[in-house]
Enzyme design. Structure first.
Site, mmCIF file in Angstrom:
data_model
loop_
_atom_site.group_PDB
_atom_site.id
_atom_site.type_symbol
_atom_site.label_atom_id
_atom_site.label_comp_id
_atom_site.label_asym_id
_atom_site.label_seq_id
_atom_site.Cartn_x
_atom_site.Cartn_y
_atom_site.Cartn_z
ATOM 1 C CG HIS A 143 -17.121 4.562 5.362
ATOM 2 N ND1 HIS A 143 -18.275 5.023 4.767
ATOM 3 C CD2 HIS A 143 -16.150 5.449 5.016
ATOM 4 C CE1 HIS A 143 -18.006 6.130 4.094
ATOM 5 N NE2 HIS A 143 -16.726 6.410 4.237
ATOM 6 N N GLY A 156 0.822 -1.204 0.000
ATOM 7 C CA GLY A 156 0.000 0.000 0.000
ATOM 8 C C GLY A 156 0.854 1.252 0.000
ATOM 9 N NE ARG A 162 -8.979 6.269 8.660
ATOM 10 C CZ ARG A 162 -9.570 6.660 7.528
ATOM 11 N NH1 ARG A 162 -9.221 7.795 6.952
ATOM 12 N NH2 ARG A 162 -10.505 5.922 6.975
ATOM 13 C CD GLU A 209 -13.455 12.881 2.712
ATOM 14 O OE1 GLU A 209 -13.055 12.214 3.690
ATOM 15 O OE2 GLU A 209 -13.100 12.645 1.550
ATOM 16 C CB THR A 226 0.918 -15.669 2.185
ATOM 17 O OG1 THR A 226 -0.042 -15.470 1.146
ATOM 18 C CG2 THR A 226 0.287 -15.321 3.529
ATOM 19 C CG HIS A 248 -13.575 2.584 6.229
ATOM 20 N ND1 HIS A 248 -13.429 2.255 4.897
ATOM 21 C CD2 HIS A 248 -13.096 3.858 6.359
ATOM 22 C CE1 HIS A 248 -12.900 3.276 4.246
ATOM 23 N NE2 HIS A 248 -12.669 4.253 5.110
ATOM 24 C CD GLN A 261 -15.144 4.945 -3.317
ATOM 25 O OE1 GLN A 261 -15.871 5.601 -2.567
ATOM 26 N NE2 GLN A 261 -15.600 3.929 -4.008
ATOM 27 C CG ASP A 272 -2.388 -11.954 6.615
ATOM 28 O OD1 ASP A 272 -3.506 -12.090 7.124
ATOM 29 O OD2 ASP A 272 -2.054 -12.474 5.536
ATOM 30 N NE ARG A 277 -15.117 8.265 7.471
ATOM 31 C CZ ARG A 277 -14.057 7.983 6.722
ATOM 32 N NH1 ARG A 277 -13.138 7.138 7.164
ATOM 33 N NH2 ARG A 277 -13.902 8.554 5.551
ATOM 34 C CD GLU A 317 -6.404 0.075 8.146
ATOM 35 O OE1 GLU A 317 -7.466 -0.284 8.680
ATOM 36 O OE2 GLU A 317 -6.257 0.199 6.910
#
Length: 537
Positions: A228, A12, A366, A112, A152, A331, A45, A207, A274, A355
């Site tokens: 979310h 990521g 968050r 937001e 993995t 989320h 997004q 993981d 949220r 994360e």
């Protein structure tokens, strides 16, 4: 022969940013269990938040972050993010990243939930994560970076001195690989896929967190799961994120009769934090009342939010009716592997970023669009630190032998875990439900699962084992926190308790997980460490 100076598990934004920065002077290996672009970051997004306008400031961004986090944040971690965030964004732009602009050519800033000003930068409307990942990948391919896809990670290799010296992986053909390096970074993301309803990639099963705790690292704050509010609800299931940016542009939540459900719930109404919005929607769904996102006031919705529009249409939603059926889903994880200001875990040689880590930045909830910024800022800082290190391995480190037993295991399947987590450790929790799932989880001999060798287990069983470990930690953490705060809501303790809990953190190691089966030892030890001001066990 390629010698690994740094191994990064994950692909990521946090992983790629760390790799780019550290590869300026070191050989880096990236290990990812699928393909490079199969990450939560790629799916993101909403956008990336930063104090980027004359009406904003790092101090204001920091205040919003702490307000959303319910005053549970580590202030130093917040300050690092908001103060270094604008320069991180400017660097992306200077390197060629193209964020959306308004009609006169200025960068367009969106709004937001829980933000007090417009500070959200987007790419192509609702494809910000995809845009940043592609931008970073263009910078990634260098001769001193090797990428191992479709492998993995199943074990962290820790030597007799307690230093992490590498990782064991298994590929899709069942072949095992051992990679050694003096620095190992976990950047595997969160664990949203533990839940039946989630916005996350199916690969986000925590993981890295499970690897760390099996190796003896400290994990913290796992009770704080952000749900979310607006996943697309279609065909009896919730999936596919409907970005908070849609509400930022004026969309409102209504029930099937058109009643505005956020009226009177919070001063920010549909842009409330949220956890407030998710709990409100959940309360309606529990009574059989359907909830919709009314988008009728947004002109050219398909142009403004092309990815969302396409996803809705592919799932049979007629956008001309101006309503999208929604439901909350898992989320983001605010907790994770405990790290210091650099990213170092409690195990020498092992680091975490993004994360999968927990610096205290996000507190109990968050702030929207802070996660991509976290990956950019913290990834760059960790990469700089690693690029300056000179630690090397000893010859004996390469002689790692695993003498642990590998007994046959009786395990549940993935869908059972997801249903149990959604039911008992979801948006609303209580002691009865938490003890129900705790008993169910422990029927699978989790004490042994924490210590056995995973070499020889199938990939599917390895995945379920990681899921079980994370489910156990989340459940134990949720039982210990006898209050409601941010992403953790207990119906039997519905209010915040600042006197008891504001400065207390739930810390776990594998030994302390075992001790929870024998009474209150974990609680007493955690309390003693908190009172003593100790960071790591």
């Amino acid at each position: 022969m390629f010698t690994n100076d740094i191994i990064i598990i994950g692909s990521g934004i946090a992983a790629l940013q760390t790799a780019i920065e550290s590869s300026k002077s070191k050989n880096v290996r990236i290990i990812t269990k699928t393909k490079l672009k199969d990450s939560n970051s790629y799916l993101a997004q909403g956008g990336v938040a930063a104090a980027f306008s004359e009406h904003d400031s790092p101090a204001l961004h920091g205040k919003d972050t702490v307000d959303a986090g319910r005053n549970y944040n580590d202030q130093a971690a917040v300050n690092r993010l908001v103060e270094k965030g604008p320069s991180a964004i400017r660097q992306l732009i200077e390197d060629g990243m193209c964020f959306d602009k308004d009609e006169i050519g200025n960068i367009s800033l969106g709004m937001e939930g829980a933000h007090s000003v417009r500070r959200i930068l987007h790419f192509n409307g609702d494809a910000t994560g995809k845009g940043i990942i592609n931008h970073l990948l263009d910078k990634l391919f260098r001769t001193n970076i090797i990428i191992s896809e479709c492998e993995t990670a199943i074990e962290l290799l820790v030597n007799k001195e307690g230093h992490c010296v590498g990782v064991m992986t298994v590929d899709e053909e069942g072949r095992y690989h051992r990679y050694f390096a003096p620095h190992v970074v976990i950047a595997t993301g969160g664990c949203g896929a533990l839940y039946e309803y989630t916005s996350n990639s199916p690969n986000a099963t925590g993981d890295g967190i499970a690897l760390a705790i099996r190796a003896g690292a400290v994990v913290r704050d796992m009770e704080f799961i952000q749900f979310h509010p607006t996943l697309l609800y279609s065909h009896g299931s919730a999936s596919g994120l409907i970005s908070e940016a849609v509400r930022g542009e004026g969309a409102i939540l209504v029930n099937e009769y058109g009643m505005k459900i956020m009226e009177g719930q919070h001063v920010l109404k549909d842009l409330a934090p949220r956890h407030v919005v998710s709990q409100t929607i959940f309360s309606h769904l529990e009574t059989g009342d359907r909830v919709y996102l009314d988008i009728s006031m947004i002109q050219d919705f398909e142009i403004r939010f092309p990815s969302i529009a396409n996803y809705c249409m592919n799932n049979g939603i007629d956008l001309t009716k101006g309503r999208i059926p929604v439901a909350p889903g898992s989320h983001f994880l605010m907790g994770g592997i405990a790290i210091d200001a650099i990213g170092q875990t409690s195990i020498p040689g092992l680091y975490a970023v993004g994360e999968a880590s927990c610096s205290g930045l996000h507190g109990a909830n968050r702030l929207a669009s802070n996660s991509l910024l976290e990956g950019l800022v913290y990834g760059k800082e960790l990469g700089k630190y690693l690029s300056s290190q000179t630690l090397t391995l000893q010859s004996t480190d390469y002689e790692y032998e695993d003498e642990r037993e590998n007994p046959p295991l009786q395990l549940p399947n993935e869908s059972e875990i997801k249903k149990m987590m959604m039911c008992y450790v979801g948006i609303v929790r209580d002691e009865k439900g938490l003890r129900t799932i705790k008993e169910w989880l422990e029927s699978y001999d989790l004490a042994s699962i924490l210590y056995i060798s995973l070499q020889g287990q199938t990939l599917e069983k390895c995945k379920v084992i990681m899921m079980l470990i994370n489910a156990w930690i989340i459940t134990e953490s949720a039982l210990l926190r006898t209050e409601s705060r941010g992403g953790h809501f207990r119906s039997d303790f519905p209010f915040e308790n600042d006197y008891k809990w504001r400065n207390r953190t739930n810390w776990f190691t594998r030994n302390h997980l075992i001790s929870t089966k024998k009474g209150t030892a974990l609680y007493e030890q955690a309390e003693a460490k908190t009172n003593a001001g100790s960071f790591f066990y």
